[in-house]
Design a protein around this motif. Structure first.
Motif, mmCIF file in Angstrom:
data_model
loop_
_atom_site.group_PDB
_atom_site.id
_atom_site.type_symbol
_atom_site.label_atom_id
_atom_site.label_comp_id
_atom_site.label_asym_id
_atom_site.label_seq_id
_atom_site.Cartn_x
_atom_site.Cartn_y
_atom_site.Cartn_z
ATOM 1 N N LEU A 111 0.850 -1.191 0.000
ATOM 2 C CA LEU A 111 0.000 0.000 0.000
ATOM 3 C C LEU A 111 0.883 1.237 0.000
ATOM 4 O O LEU A 111 0.426 2.341 -0.253
ATOM 5 C CB LEU A 111 -0.924 -0.005 1.211
ATOM 6 N N ILE A 137 -5.633 -8.044 4.744
ATOM 7 C CA ILE A 137 -5.349 -6.939 5.656
ATOM 8 C C ILE A 137 -6.531 -6.690 6.583
ATOM 9 O O ILE A 137 -7.679 -6.715 6.145
ATOM 10 C CB ILE A 137 -5.023 -5.649 4.876
ATOM 11 N N PHE A 139 -7.686 -3.796 9.504
ATOM 12 C CA PHE A 139 -7.352 -2.531 10.158
ATOM 13 C C PHE A 139 -7.953 -2.459 11.554
ATOM 14 O O PHE A 139 -8.717 -3.337 11.959
ATOM 15 C CB PHE A 139 -7.877 -1.357 9.332
ATOM 16 N N ALA A 141 -10.220 -0.283 12.535
ATOM 17 C CA ALA A 141 -11.671 -0.188 12.349
ATOM 18 C C ALA A 141 -12.106 -1.334 11.436
ATOM 19 O O ALA A 141 -11.347 -1.740 10.563
ATOM 20 C CB ALA A 141 -12.027 1.150 11.737
ATOM 21 N N THR A 143 -14.018 -1.482 8.921
ATOM 22 C CA THR A 143 -13.976 -1.129 7.507
ATOM 23 C C THR A 143 -14.864 -2.027 6.653
ATOM 24 O O THR A 143 -14.450 -2.486 5.593
ATOM 25 C CB THR A 143 -12.527 -1.159 6.973
ATOM 26 N N LEU A 144 -16.075 -2.306 7.148
ATOM 27 C CA LEU A 144 -17.023 -3.070 6.338
ATOM 28 C C LEU A 144 -17.807 -2.091 5.479
ATOM 29 O O LEU A 144 -17.897 -0.911 5.798
ATOM 30 C CB LEU A 144 -17.986 -3.845 7.234
ATOM 31 N N ARG A 204 -13.276 -11.781 6.236
ATOM 32 C CA ARG A 204 -13.157 -11.250 4.884
ATOM 33 C C ARG A 204 -11.707 -11.309 4.406
ATOM 34 O O ARG A 204 -11.421 -11.660 3.271
ATOM 35 C CB ARG A 204 -13.665 -9.812 4.852
#
Ligand SMILES: Nc1ncnc2c1ncn2[C@@H]1O[C@H](COP(=O)(O)OP(=O)(O)O)[C@@H](O)[C@H]1O
Ligand SMILES: [Mg+2]
Lengths: 311, 272
Positions: A111, A137, A139, A141, A143-144, A204
């Motif tokens: 990234l 990856i 994170f 949060a 991040t959905l 995921r």
């Protein structure tokens, strides 16, 4: 590994059936699961199977530096970091805030590009590894995507690969079982607690069976109880999925409880001051915290952090 | 057997029926018609007592009569249809341009830097003042009004598109990159749905704004549409028709607003 040699023969057979010579080199578990799921139509997923599971080096980081902004007035985030991550291990990065842990993780995941030095992942550049989808990856949060159901969130990476619908659903269901959230398959992220959302994010990240899981303070925003529970879940997951985990945390106890090794950073510009082996027995549980050795290791890492910080 | 079950259930239902709670729960559906009826009665009374002539203040009855008559003669439907078509066309034009330009501006800070001073300046020009120019340049009435409607909603739409696309957090982009997603996939899977939520907020406001805009322009220059009908009715002292047109207009604005809200609920299901 005796299981490996035995498995290798079986996978060679599968590879012949599928007429995919590369599959012979694939690590067993990946192929076996793929055979079960039946996603032979996706060469990209196959690429993830290139790794030979042994205890050799998987990620090689050689005197990597990262400079944000212009050379003179920019920020030197990392200075000549070197680290070998072994295949299959659980390694934690720990250090004071702003020392460049996230930066290092991002460079492994392609990234960000290093300013100097080199990172190789099983002999490939990070870009090649990313193209072959070798890294998942997670994170801090979750991040959905809030407009997608949980199933569709988990299946997103497979959707991007272009995997057929049936295979996507099957894999998503499998992962939902793994994180024990099957009842929530048709729900939207908003209807789940943050802890559950984070589990979904982990599922995921595992969707296309990456070889490496990069986790940036994944439990940092959770309360202590959820954090401990998810830590245990992660260990189970790690053992079942046999991925290599690079785990950033600012909790010393968490790092000791989960990892095989802990890399301790100096303050910015970050540099790996020491790598400490965690020789605690596995499987580990909440009980592990009571071991004298656990307390000793926590104390040692705290001392190292202080010592590196003072310099 | 079956029958006794249903009767029992029915009696049960009646037994449990609580009038007071039912009224409290549906209070707005009861109060609105009551208020409307009271208002109409008061209106009728005022006109009857003061003996106003019809062209000063018609009774509700006169208005209803006029509305029905002009609807049946096809005047109202025709002008309503024209106004609706102008708004829809204007909306379509604005959507096409605003979303495209907004996406480009959101993606390229350089282009935004170059273009944004002009956009801000253009936004400061009162649109009604541009009306005559548009009339000089374009000669079909429908296209003129559609263009005015488009100009009115263009800026809110543009700004909202930019905000929507920019609202996508960096981590989501990083995630898409790690999946090796193409630019098109990033657009369709991530940016478009994320922008949609922001976008609808502006459409709801924009649709009412555009009704006002189109009507103002029609009032001043057009030879058809509800605004024109309003103008025509006023000039010929047909006050009941003025009222009938205003009611139609309000219904149009309300209908469009509700339509957008329903559409929004359909699309942004996950919000509920
Ligand atoms: N995009 C960026 N631009 C400029 N500086 C940055 C950027 N990201 C991080 N930094 C700087 O690099 C240093 C390391 O950041 P980071 O890797 O996020 O640290 P950590 O994750 O260890 O807290 C910090 O001092 C931060 O200010
Ligand atoms: Mg960080």
């Amino acid at each position: 590994m005796e299981e490996g040699s035995q498995a290798d023969r079986a996978y060679a057979r599968v590879a012949r059936v599928w007429q995919c010579p590369d599959a012979i080199f694939a690590s067993g578990f990946i192929l076996r699961r793929h055979a079960r799921i039946g996603i032979p139509a996706c060469p990209e997923i196959f690429a993830a199977g290139f790794f030979v599971m042994n205890n050799g080096t998987l990620i090689k980081i050689e005197s990597v530096s990262k400079q944000y902004g212009a050379p003179r007035d920019g920020v030197l985030a990392l200075r000549e970091v070197s680290l070998d991550v072994r295949a299959g291990e659980f390694i934690s990065l720990i250090g004071p805030s702003g020392c460049g842990k996230s930066t290092l993780l991002k460079m492994i995941g392609d990234l960000l590009a290093p300013s100097a030095g080199q990172i190789t992942i099983d002999g490939h550049t990070p870009t090649e590894a990313r193209r072959a989808r070798k890294c998942g990856i997670v994170f801090q949060a979750p991040t959905l995507m809030e407009w997608r159901t949980i199933t569709r969130n988990i299946a997103l990476p497979l959707e991007i690969i272009g995997a057929p619908r049936a295979a996507r659903d099957q894999r998503a269901t499998e992962l939902l079982d793994l994180i024990r959230l099957r009842d929530f398959a048709a729900r939207y992220p908003r209807e789940l607690s943050v802890g559950m959302q984070q589990q979904v994010a982990i599922a995921r990240a595992l969707a296309y069976r990456p070889t490496i899981l990069l986790m940036d303070e994944p439990f940092g925003a959770l309360d202590e109880m959820t954090r401990d529970r998810l830590g245990q879940e992660l260990l189970t997951l790690w053992q079942r999925a046999r991925v290599t985990i690079v785990f950033v945390t600012h909790s010393v106890a968490e790092a000791v409880l989960l990892s095989d090794r802990v890399a301790v950073f100096t303050p910015r510009p970050g540099h790996i001051g020491r790598v400490i082996e965690i020789d605690l027995p596995r499987p580990r549980s909440a009980e592990t915290r009571n071991l004298a050795r656990f307390v000793e290791l926590v104390r040692a890492i705290r001392a190292t952090l202080r010592e590196l910080g003072a310099k | 057997m079956n029958q006794s079950l249903t009767t029992r259930r029915a009696s049960n239902w009646i037994g449990e029926f609580d009038l007071q709670r039912w009224i409290l729960k549906h209070i707005q559906y009861i109060l609105i018609p009551i208020a409307l009826t009271l208002f109409l009665i008061a209106w009728q009374t005022v006109v009857t007592l003061n003996r106003y002539p019809v062209y000063i203040l018609p009774t509700p009855g006169n208005v209803a009569e006029s509305w029905i008559a002009s609807w049946q003669r096809g005047i109202l439907p025709r002008h309503l249809g024209i106004t609706l078509f102008e708004i829809a066309l204007g909306f379509g034009i604005a959507f096409a341009f605003a979303s495209t330009l907004g996406y480009v501006l959101a993606k390229s800070p350089l282009i935004e830097k170059i273009v944004s001073p002009y956009l801000v300046a253009a936004q400061a020009v009162p649109l009604v003042a541009i009306g005559p120019l548009i009339i000089i340049w374009i000669d079909t009435g429908i296209a003129q009004n559609a263009l005015i409607a488009a100009l009115i909603i263009f800026f809110p739409m543009l700004i909202n598109t930019i905000v929507g696309v920019r609202s996508v957090r960096e981590e989501y982009r990083a995630l898409m990159r790690s999946y090796n997603a193409s630019a098109w996939q990033v657009f369709t899977i991530l940016e478009m749905p994320a922008a949609l939520a922001v976008f609808f907020g502006c459409i709801r406001v924009g649709i009412t704004l555009s009704v006002i805009g189109v009507i103002v322009v029609e009032l001043m220059w057009a030879d058809r549409g509800l605004g024109f009908l309003l103008n025509f009715a006023t000039k010929s002292f047909d006050t009941p028709l003025v009222f009938a047109t205003v009611i139609t207009l309000s219904a149009l604005a309300l209908g469009l607003y509700i339509g957008v809200a329903i559409f929004e609920r359909r699309i942004i299901r996950w919000r509920r």
